[in-house]
Design a protein around this motif. Structure first.
Motif, PDB file in Angstrom:
ATOM      1  N   MET A   1       5.078  -4.924 -12.738  1.00 32.70           N
ATOM      2  CA  MET A   1       5.719  -4.679 -11.449  1.00 32.70           C
ATOM      3  C   MET A   1       4.640  -4.439 -10.414  1.00 32.70           C
ATOM      4  O   MET A   1       3.673  -3.728 -10.661  1.00 32.70           O
ATOM      5  N   THR A   2       4.814  -4.993  -9.212  1.00 29.56           N
ATOM      6  CA  THR A   2       3.827  -4.875  -8.158  1.00 29.56           C
ATOM      7  C   THR A   2       4.266  -3.803  -7.178  1.00 29.56           C
ATOM      8  O   THR A   2       5.363  -3.866  -6.625  1.00 29.56           O
ATOM      9  N   ASN A   3       3.421  -2.825  -7.014  1.00 36.02           N
ATOM     10  CA  ASN A   3       3.676  -1.762  -6.050  1.00 36.02           C
ATOM     11  C   ASN A   3       2.967  -2.086  -4.753  1.00 36.02           C
ATOM     12  O   ASN A   3       1.846  -2.568  -4.749  1.00 36.02           O
ATOM     13  N   GLU A   4       3.612  -1.783  -3.625  1.00 35.87           N
ATOM     14  CA  GLU A   4       3.035  -2.045  -2.318  1.00 35.87           C
ATOM     15  C   GLU A   4       2.972  -0.744  -1.536  1.00 35.87           C
ATOM     16  O   GLU A   4       3.863   0.097  -1.625  1.00 35.87           O
ATOM     17  N   LEU A   5       1.881  -0.591  -0.767  1.00 41.37           N
ATOM     18  CA  LEU A   5       1.680   0.578   0.085  1.00 41.37           C
ATOM     19  C   LEU A   5       1.589   0.123   1.530  1.00 41.37           C
ATOM     20  O   LEU A   5       0.969  -0.894   1.833  1.00 41.37           O
ATOM     21  N   GLY A   6       2.181   0.891   2.407  1.00 44.51           N
ATOM     22  CA  GLY A   6       2.144   0.572   3.831  1.00 44.51           C
ATOM     23  C   GLY A   6       0.940   1.159   4.525  1.00 44.51           C
ATOM     24  O   GLY A   6       1.071   1.803   5.560  1.00 44.51           O
ATOM     25  N   LEU A   7      -0.248   0.955   3.954  1.00 49.97           N
ATOM     26  CA  LEU A   7      -1.486   1.463   4.534  1.00 49.97           C
ATOM     27  C   LEU A   7      -2.288   0.316   5.114  1.00 49.97           C
ATOM     28  O   LEU A   7      -2.161  -0.829   4.691  1.00 49.97           O
ATOM     29  N   GLU A   8      -3.143   0.644   6.061  1.00 52.43           N
ATOM     30  CA  GLU A   8      -3.951  -0.364   6.748  1.00 52.43           C
ATOM     31  C   GLU A   8      -5.273  -0.561   6.019  1.00 52.43           C
ATOM     32  O   GLU A   8      -5.920   0.408   5.584  1.00 52.43           O
ATOM     33  N   CYS A   9      -5.671  -1.813   5.880  1.00 58.05           N
ATOM     34  CA  CYS A   9      -6.972  -2.128   5.277  1.00 58.05           C
ATOM     35  C   CYS A   9      -8.076  -1.766   6.259  1.00 58.05           C
ATOM     36  O   CYS A   9      -8.022  -2.137   7.428  1.00 58.05           O
ATOM     37  N   GLN A  10      -9.092  -1.064   5.790  1.00 56.53           N
ATOM     38  CA  GLN A  10     -10.184  -0.644   6.659  1.00 56.53           C
ATOM     39  C   GLN A  10     -11.161  -1.769   6.964  1.00 56.53           C
ATOM     40  O   GLN A  10     -12.081  -1.569   7.761  1.00 56.53           O
ATOM     41  N   VAL A  11     -10.977  -2.923   6.351  1.00 58.88           N
ATOM     42  CA  VAL A  11     -11.873  -4.049   6.590  1.00 58.88           C
ATOM     43  C   VAL A  11     -11.305  -5.005   7.631  1.00 58.88           C
ATOM     44  O   VAL A  11     -11.957  -5.324   8.618  1.00 58.88           O
ATOM     45  N   VAL A  15      -1.917  -4.342   7.460  1.00 65.14           N
ATOM     46  CA  VAL A  15      -1.112  -3.273   6.866  1.00 65.14           C
ATOM     47  C   VAL A  15      -0.410  -3.825   5.640  1.00 65.14           C
ATOM     48  O   VAL A  15       0.419  -4.730   5.744  1.00 65.14           O
ATOM     49  N   GLY A  16      -0.756  -3.278   4.488  1.00 69.53           N
ATOM     50  CA  GLY A  16      -0.144  -3.726   3.250  1.00 69.53           C
ATOM     51  C   GLY A  16      -1.134  -3.812   2.122  1.00 69.53           C
ATOM     52  O   GLY A  16      -1.987  -4.703   2.112  1.00 69.53           O
ATOM     53  N   LEU A  17      -1.048  -2.879   1.172  1.00 66.90           N
ATOM     54  CA  LEU A  17      -1.895  -2.882  -0.011  1.00 66.90           C
ATOM     55  C   LEU A  17      -1.027  -3.085  -1.231  1.00 66.90           C
ATOM     56  O   LEU A  17       0.067  -2.504  -1.338  1.00 66.90           O
ATOM     57  N   GLU A  18      -1.501  -3.891  -2.165  1.00 63.76           N
ATOM     58  CA  GLU A  18      -0.733  -4.163  -3.369  1.00 63.76           C
ATOM     59  C   GLU A  18      -1.524  -3.773  -4.601  1.00 63.76           C
ATOM     60  O   GLU A  18      -2.754  -3.768  -4.594  1.00 63.76           O
ATOM     61  N   ASP A  19      -0.776  -3.443  -5.643  1.00 64.91           N
ATOM     62  CA  ASP A  19      -1.385  -3.024  -6.899  1.00 64.91           C
ATOM     63  C   ASP A  19      -1.943  -4.249  -7.622  1.00 64.91           C
ATOM     64  O   ASP A  19      -1.255  -5.257  -7.802  1.00 64.91           O
ATOM     65  N   GLY A  20      -3.206  -4.144  -8.072  1.00 57.46           N
ATOM     66  CA  GLY A  20      -3.833  -5.244  -8.790  1.00 57.46           C
ATOM     67  C   GLY A  20      -3.673  -5.171 -10.285  1.00 57.46           C
ATOM     68  O   GLY A  20      -4.356  -5.900 -11.014  1.00 57.46           O
ATOM     69  N   ASN A  21      -2.815  -4.268 -10.790  1.00 60.58           N
ATOM     70  CA  ASN A  21      -2.574  -4.089 -12.226  1.00 60.58           C
ATOM     71  C   ASN A  21      -3.829  -3.679 -12.992  1.00 60.58           C
ATOM     72  O   ASN A  21      -3.923  -3.867 -14.202  1.00 60.58           O
ATOM     73  N   ASP A  22      -4.813  -3.171 -12.299  1.00 56.13           N
ATOM     74  CA  ASP A  22      -6.013  -2.662 -12.953  1.00 56.13           C
ATOM     75  C   ASP A  22      -6.316  -1.228 -12.538  1.00 56.13           C
ATOM     76  O   ASP A  22      -7.411  -0.718 -12.758  1.00 56.13           O
ATOM     77  N   GLY A  23      -5.317  -0.583 -11.914  1.00 56.76           N
ATOM     78  CA  GLY A  23      -5.507   0.791 -11.480  1.00 56.76           C
ATOM     79  C   GLY A  23      -5.940   0.922 -10.041  1.00 56.76           C
ATOM     80  O   GLY A  23      -5.997   2.035  -9.522  1.00 56.76           O
TER      81      GLY A  23
END
Length: 683
Positions: A1-11, A15-23
């Protein structure tokens, strides 16, 4: 399952971070890893990740972009390619890529650009353009100047950390910049209406284009010269003997991509877009070169902003370069200079953010000057003047088969010896009746080297030490430089084949004339006018006296002319000529200093020391007085170290003070009462 966060990338600011299944979590746009955020495998009801409790963690961490090693087959900016692909997918393309460069980044005509689209495109396009410029410079350093390829892997994290430290990708950056532009105006200001061409763009309350406000802000925060600074900083970290003078020279010669880099940048990121309507030449073409002094100070500032500890300069590599450039014996001088460097470790060898401090290359050459003076005993003994006297004698014997009656007395210049003695420290300009037995061990420890040869060599090659630009050697090289650097990207407004043919014909004609041009001119410039009678050299050079001896009449002797020229050159640089020391009984190290007279400093020096000083100043592209000040500063440091060592030796505990040293077999440490002066330094 892919989890998404509504945070902004600092690079990239997406807005949008997703879980890479590696922690770990990754940006959906650029793929950069969000450091400081990990999957804890905790139920959402037990722990809710919000922007409030993770924002501080993300801002303290430095994002790291996963990039592949730089190679010829890959585009210079892998990060830009990732971003470009993501933009195409969001636009709903068919996966085949843009059909022409104009398609990239351009929104359909029915799409209205938002406030966020403008500032996001401007700052991202500018940052990626500067990054491409850095990568082009790193490539040139490796391929053209034989710099170690390790800098390819070192530049990316340093550059990204510097971008993160500027905070230009923060959420409120665009609003703060616009508000600052509005608050800078004092008093009543008339609001200027927006032009019809730019009416769709956002404006501030004063009617100024927000596009220009954001561009000016980001270009001021990360100027184009930052690319050269980062390239120089990476070479410094890799312990490469690359100086700030090298970077500036290669930039001006066009060998390091800087002034004409905008052409290659536009090829990689495409033409201007609707959200960023500024041309590439305006955004990425510098209007002036960075100064040598500013390059070092900015490198130290960037290192300080990203909390990077810098090593000292590569003394061995830089010193050997300078010795070879001066045609001095490297095997003799460099080992002695390295021992002094390792013993003293002056702080001037570290980069400093102070714009008014002497550069690091001045300290390197100061150590070399002190080493050369110790090895060759350049302490005002008049080796250069003695060489001129010998040349006069040889010339007198060869002229007309007769020896000219030229006096070998010392040249008397208008220098007050007593005033010069007050300017010098530990100088022995007058007769010294003290015993020289203390200096015999010091003289025996050093090799018997003659300074005459190196002084004459430095004097004869002084004019050759000027580092000229490569594009100024001949007309053909200069025209190529103008075509590739000065007028880079300039093309004919219309396809005028006739004009293009004329240019090619003229160029071919010029190359043909250059090929048939004689190597040396067959004519000479006349030395006199058509109505002037040439002088009889035989009558003007010599005259007969009552005794019949040949004497110099019209001009001074060769030695006197040479010394007069030396005095004139010294006076131009605010130096005072001191005649050679006579009846010397102590060969200690001679310390020079400066004296303030009528609000200006006066420098007194012998010709031997001045010849060495001005040659080193020329290869370092420094003023002679600045080079002299660096030598004086380093000599003071050596004297301070010796005085502290002497003090420590005298206050060392004896056997009576320490109970552990009561053993009869141990030899007591007796401090030496004789002072170890800098004049006896032998490393």
């Amino acid at each position: 399952m892919t989890n998404e966060l509504g945070l902004e990338c600092q690079v990239c600011g997406f807005v949008g971070l997703e879980d890479g299944n590696d922690g770990f979590f990754y940006c959906q746009r650029c793929g950069s890893q969000a450091d400081g955020i990990r999957d804890t495998a905790v139920d959402n009801e037990e722990m809710i990740l919000t922007k409030e409790n993770l924002g501080s963690i993300v801002q303290r961490r430095v994002p790291v972009v996963k990039t592949e090693p730089f190679s010829q087959s890959q585009p210079p900016s892998q990060f830009w390619e990732t971003l470009r692909t993501q933009e195409e997918d969001e636009a709903g393309n068919d996966g085949l890529g843009p059909t022409e460069p104009a398609d990239f980044g351009r929104e359909p005509s029915t799409t209205t650009l938002s406030y966020e689209d403008y500032y996001s495109e401007i700052r991202m396009r500018y940052v990626m353009g500067v990054q491409i410029m850095i990568e082009l410079q790193i490539k040139a350093l490796v391929e053209k100047f034989n710099v170690s390829p390790i800098i390819v892997d070192m530049v990316q994290p340093i550059w990204l950390r510097f971008v993160a430290s500027t905070q230009i990708f923060s959420d409120d950056w665009a609003d703060e910049v616009v508000n600052e532009s509005e608050s800078q105006v004092q008093g009543e200001t008339q609001v200027v209406g927006a032009r019809a061409k730019h009416r769709a763009e956002p404006h501030n309350i004063l009617g100024k284009r927000s596009v220009m406000i954001w561009y000016q802000s980001v270009s001021k925060t990360i100027p184009l010269s930052s690319s050269l600074v980062v390239s120089f900083l990476v070479c410094h970290l890799a312990r490469e003997p690359i100086l700030a003078t090298d970077i500036v020279k290669w930039t001006l010669d066009g060998k390091l991509p800087y002034f004409a880099a905008f052409v290659e940048i536009e090829k990689q990121i495409g033409p201007p877009t609707n959200a960023c309507p500024l041309s590439s030449s305006r955004m990425f073409r510098p209007i002036q070169a960075i100064s040598i002094q500013k390059l070092e100070s900015l490198a130290a500032c960037i290192a300080h902003s990203i909390h990077l500890e810098l090593p000292p300069v590569n003394f061995y590599g830089i010193a050997s370069r300078y010795l070879r450039h001066l045609s001095l014996p490297v095997e003799t001088i460099l080992p002695h200079a390295c021992r002094i460097y390792e013993w003293s470790m002056p702080p001037e060898l570290w980069l400093s953010a102070n714009d008014f401090r002497l550069p690091t290359r001045a300290c390197v050459l100061a150590i070399l000057i002190v080493s050369i003076r110790i090895l060759y005993k350049i302490h005002g003994f008049g080796k250069w003047e003695m060489a001129l006297s010998s040349a006069n004698k040889r010339a007198g014997k060869k002229r007309d088969g007769k020896k000219l009656n030229i006096s070998d007395t010392e040249f008397k210049c208008n220098v007050d010896v007593n005033s010069a003695a007050s300017i010098l420290i530990n100088s022995k300009l007058q007769d010294d009746d003290s015993d020289d037995s203390d200096t015999k061990p010091y003289d025996n420890k050093l090799p018997n080297l003659d300074a005459t040869k190196i002084l004459l060599s430095l004097e004869s090659k002084y004019n050759e030490l000027i580092d000229t630009s490569d594009h100024c050697k001949d007309l053909q090289t200069y025209l190529e430089y103008c075509k590739d650097v000065v007028f880079a990207g300039v093309e004919l407004s219309f396809e005028d084949h006739e004009e293009q043919q004329i240019i090619e014909d003229l160029w071919n004609f010029f190359q043909k004339e250059e090929d048939h041009k004689p190597s040396s001119p067959s004519f000479s410039t006349p030395t006199c006018g058509p109505h002037k009678r040439p002088r009889d050299s035989s009558k003007s050079k010599t005259k007969k006296t009552k005794d019949g001896d040949a004497q110099v009449s019209a001009t001074d002797s060769h030695k006197e002319r040479a010394i007069k020229q030396m005095i004139s050159n010294m006076e131009e640089n605010k130096f005072c000529y001191i005649p050679p020391r006579t009846k010397v009984k102590r060969s200690d190290y001679l310390h020079y200093t400066r004296k303030k007279d009528d609000g200006a400093y006066t420098y007194a020096a012998h010709a031997d020391y001045y010849i060495l000083l001005r040659s080193c100043a020329r290869v370092a592209q420094l003023d002679v007085r600045s080079m002299h000040f660096a030598v004086l500063s380093f000599e003071r440091r050596l004297g301070w170290l010796e005085n502290n060592i002497e003090h420590c030796l005298k206050v060392m505990p004896t056997n009576e003070d320490c109970q552990l040293c009561q053993d009869d077999e141990m030899v007591p440490i007796v401090p030496n009462d004789d002072s170890v002066g800098f004049s006896k330094l032998n490393l």
